[in-house]
Enzyme design. Sequence first.
Site, short mmCIF file in Angstrom:
data_model
loop_
_atom_site.label_atom_id
_atom_site.label_comp_id
_atom_site.label_asym_id
_atom_site.label_seq_id
_atom_site.Cartn_x
_atom_site.Cartn_y
_atom_site.Cartn_z
CG ASN B 83 -1.80 -1.24 1.23
OD1 ASN B 83 -1.55 -2.14 2.01
ND2 ASN B 83 -2.76 -1.34 0.31
CB ILE B 91 0.42 6.45 2.16
CG1 ILE B 91 1.85 6.69 2.64
CG2 ILE B 91 -0.29 5.44 3.05
CD1 ILE B 91 1.92 7.51 3.92
CB CYS B 92 -3.10 3.25 -1.11
SG CYS B 92 -4.83 2.88 -1.43
CG LEU B 93 -4.45 4.61 5.77
CD1 LEU B 93 -4.71 3.12 5.97
CD2 LEU B 93 -3.48 5.10 6.83
CD GLN B 126 -0.46 4.75 -3.91
OE1 GLN B 126 -1.57 4.78 -3.40
NE2 GLN B 126 -0.10 5.57 -4.89
#
Lengths: 82, 199
Positions: B83, B91-93, B126
């Site tokens: 991610n 960052i993919c959050l 990500q």
Amino acid sequence: MSNCRYTAVATWRWVANDDNCGICRMPFDGCCPDCKVPGDDCPLVWGRCSHCFHIHCIVKWLNSQQVHQLCPMCRQEWKFKE
Amino acid sequence: MANIAVARIKREFKEVVKSEEVAKCHIKVELVDDSFTSLRGEILGPPDTPYEGGTFILDIRIPETYPFNPPKVQFLTKIWHPNISSVTGAICLDILKDQWAAAMTLRTVLLSLQALLAAPEPDDPQDAVVARQYKETSDIFSQTARHWASNYASAPHREPVMDDKVAQLKNMGFDEHKARVALSTHNWDIEQAMENILS
């Protein structure tokens, strides 16, 4: 004969279930960062979920939400407590 | 910057400094300059993960509309995680995007990132290359992530076989980081990695 004088002093507090507003993180005894004086000009409001915020803070949050209006604390749908 | 954003960051700063996690050296926030808009975060890699004991540095930018919009956060320390982009540190959050809420703070963001290191979400990647490796060859993923953590985040556990392969390519004149990326991407097959760098 004595002459007594009394000076009356009162204090007030919001009855909130927390010490700080979860949005601006200022104490509820104070006001939101946009106001100068705590009290009626910067009131607190409660949601049905029981979370409490400065009215100015929660209104800014709700205005910034495009789709759902959720409580910033518990993410339940925000409804003002009647 | 808007009154509320600066006022809140100042208060949050004190909260993070006083918090239990800081006392245990798990998370940290520092100012980059005196503007309170650009901050440096630090998280310790969580135990029982390939990132264990590593120190990961984060770039944190506070938008003028904070806390009504999330802070912009990315990893400055290179990391191998489904991610997090191994190229840019993006960052993919969800909480840094559409699931942000004004009651979240720098402290909860850093703790969430630490939790993300412990629990990757490969179905919402990500970095697609890392995510595929995580799903298809989880042993190689763990070793690769550990190798990156020991080289870039000063984590204590090394992966000697991988260190050797990077050194081999480096001795042939290839850039160390490029060699590491190519090897990581090609499941540590030296020939495929070389072909990839040369193509």
